[in-house]
Design a protein around this motif. Structure first.
Motif, PDB file in Angstrom:
ATOM      1  N   GLY A  77       0.859  -1.161   0.129  1.00  0.00           N
ATOM      2  CA  GLY A  77       0.039  -0.098   0.024  1.00  0.00           C
ATOM      3  C   GLY A  77       0.830   1.354  -0.148  1.00  0.00           C
ATOM      4  O   GLY A  77       0.351   2.285   0.295  1.00  0.00           O
ATOM      5  N   ARG A 105       3.876   5.856   2.422  1.00  0.00           N
ATOM      6  CA  ARG A 105       2.552   5.201   2.698  1.00  0.00           C
ATOM      7  C   ARG A 105       1.456   6.010   3.596  1.00  0.00           C
ATOM      8  O   ARG A 105       2.046   6.566   4.614  1.00  0.00           O
ATOM      9  N   GLY A 106       0.539   6.431   2.747  1.00  0.00           N
ATOM     10  CA  GLY A 106      -0.330   7.474   3.677  1.00  0.00           C
ATOM     11  C   GLY A 106      -0.600   8.430   2.824  1.00  0.00           C
ATOM     12  O   GLY A 106      -0.706   8.537   1.501  1.00  0.00           O
ATOM     13  N   ASP A 107      -0.935   9.775   3.513  1.00  0.00           N
ATOM     14  CA  ASP A 107      -1.382  10.936   2.883  1.00  0.00           C
ATOM     15  C   ASP A 107      -0.167  11.870   2.367  1.00  0.00           C
ATOM     16  O   ASP A 107       0.202  12.629   3.215  1.00  0.00           O
ATOM     17  N   GLU A 188       0.854   1.566  12.709  1.00  0.00           N
ATOM     18  CA  GLU A 188      -0.183   1.506  11.434  1.00  0.00           C
ATOM     19  C   GLU A 188      -1.019   2.668  11.644  1.00  0.00           C
ATOM     20  O   GLU A 188      -1.538   2.936  10.472  1.00  0.00           O
ATOM     21  N   ALA A 189      -1.409   3.232  12.716  1.00  0.00           N
ATOM     22  CA  ALA A 189      -2.183   4.261  12.610  1.00  0.00           C
ATOM     23  C   ALA A 189      -1.867   5.517  11.769  1.00  0.00           C
ATOM     24  O   ALA A 189      -2.598   6.465  11.194  1.00  0.00           O
ATOM     25  N   ALA A 191       0.267   5.409   9.418  1.00  0.00           N
ATOM     26  CA  ALA A 191      -0.088   5.208   7.996  1.00  0.00           C
ATOM     27  C   ALA A 191      -1.417   5.260   7.269  1.00  0.00           C
ATOM     28  O   ALA A 191      -1.418   5.464   6.340  1.00  0.00           O
ATOM     29  N   GLU A 192      -2.296   5.018   8.231  1.00  0.00           N
ATOM     30  CA  GLU A 192      -3.703   5.112   7.898  1.00  0.00           C
ATOM     31  C   GLU A 192      -4.165   6.610   7.885  1.00  0.00           C
ATOM     32  O   GLU A 192      -5.233   7.139   6.913  1.00  0.00           O
ATOM     33  N   ARG A 193      -3.622   7.430   9.007  1.00  0.00           N
ATOM     34  CA  ARG A 193      -4.238   8.672   9.137  1.00  0.00           C
ATOM     35  C   ARG A 193      -3.216   9.800   8.715  1.00  0.00           C
ATOM     36  O   ARG A 193      -3.745  10.984   8.649  1.00  0.00           O
TER      37      ARG A 193
END
Length: 368
Positions: A77, A105-107, A188-189, A191-193
């Motif tokens: 991702g 990875r991410g925004d 992980e948080a 990478a997601e946010r």
């Protein structure tokens, strides 16, 4: 030459092969792209350059290896972000040792914000952890992207305080490697946010030598670096000193002279770092430079190639070099050879496995 646009597939694979080639670090990579205009042409030129440098050709990874890395990164991702592409962080692009490629990875749009780094002790006091979290929260609320290194202590607090508003973590290993283990959920948080950034390829476990490389990315990304508790010889002070070398603001939170964890910050303040007591202090310290538009990513604009160095010039330069690191500027001055020619000979020696590069733009010959 492609400057601020995205690179095509063939060029991306060629540049990935180039940076994964032994002996090609950020400086050599930049010089190769600048001289030859593309990764494809640079790869083709490597055999002749290494031969003129007096060494064997370094092992260039095959196309299949670059394709496998690209596939693995995509499956995670994430994506490769090459220096010279649109979206590469503008302030990071200004430093001579900017990573040729980041794995993100991410925004990625977060990198367009004003960026401030918060770093500090791993074994931080409870009061310092709380203060770092408060600082990060306040900066995030004010629209800043908070960047740190996802280490224990202050780094973790900085990310926790800004994850709701915008945080980026630069990690020392591969994008898929969790370190420290207790920060698995936080990583992980982010990478997601937020945004997770790595320089090493996937699967690479962090080693001691990787952390200074990570620190220079943190310092290079940010308009300024804030240190919250640090021992005198800590990695946080390395990050602060790198920030100073890059011409960025260095800020520190003062602490009790009785606490060894405060000695590094107090030392920085004594040496001229800005004393910080609130997020507002940070914003005020950075306001003169944070809004300055960064120059476009034109550092790879292809320049006319200098004529090949003749043997007397090459011999003169090699004769001035030895095991003691020498500044490149001093080498140019003493040799009387043009700067472009000196850089080309150094590149040849490096590709031939005969040259080491050191901090501060210094070089030395590797003993035979």
């Amino acid at each position: 030459m492609i400057g601020t646009a995205d690179l095509d597939g063939n060029e991306r694979l060629a540049r990935l092969r180039l940076i994964r080639t032994p002996r090609i670090g950020p400086v050599a990579y930049s010089q190769l792209i600048r001289r030859f205009g593309s990764g494809v042409e640079a790869l083709a030129a490597l055999p002749a350059l290494a031969r003129r440098g007096g060494g064997a050709l370094p092992a260039i990874p095959p196309p299949a290896a670059a394709e496998a890395e690209a596939d693995r990164v995509a499956r995670l991702g994430a994506r490769h972000l090459f220096r010279g592409e649109a979206g590469y962080p503008a302030l990071l692009d200004r430093i001579d040792t900017a990573p040729p490629v980041l794995i993100v990875r991410g925004d990625i749009a977060l990198l367009d914000r004003r960026i401030v780094a918060i770093v500090g002790a791993r074994n931080a006091s409870g009061a310092a952890v709380r203060f770092a979290r408060t600082l990060a929260h306040g900066l995030g609320e004010a629209g800043w992207l908070v960047v740190s290194g996802l280490a224990r202590g202050i780094d973790t607090a900085a990310h926790a305080g800004s994850i709701a508003t915008g945080t980026a973590a630069v990690i020392a290993g591969g994008i898929d490697i969790v370190y420290p283990p207790e920060n698995a959920a936080l990583q992980e948080a982010i990478a997601e946010r937020g945004l997770l950034i790595a320089e090493q390829p996937p699967g690479v476990e962090p080693r001691a030598r990787h952390f200074p490389y990570r620190n220079r990315i943190i310092a290079g990304l940010a308009a300024g670096t804030v240190v919250v508790e640090a021992a005198p010889k800590s990695g946080s002070l390395i990050t602060a000193r790198l920030a100073a070398e890059f011409g960025r603001e260095v800020m520190a939170v003062p602490g009790s002279p009785l606490d060894p964890r405060a000695q590094g910050c107090n030392l920085l303040i004594r040496e001229g770092a800005t004393l910080i007591q609130s997020a507002a202090d940070i914003a005020e310290a950075l306001s003169p430079i944070a809004g300055v538009a960064a120059r476009p990513a034109d550092n790879f604009a292809s320049a006319p190639a200098p004529a090949e160095a003749d043997e007397p010039a090459r011999a003169a330069l090699t004769g001035l070099l030895g095991p003691v690191p020498l500044a490149v500027d001093e080498l140019i001055r003493q040799s009387g050879v043009s700067a472009a020619m000196v850089q080309m000979v150094l590149l040849e020696l490096e590709l031939g496995g005969r040259l080491d590069r050191h901090a501060g733009g210094r070089v030395s010959l590797i003993a035979s």
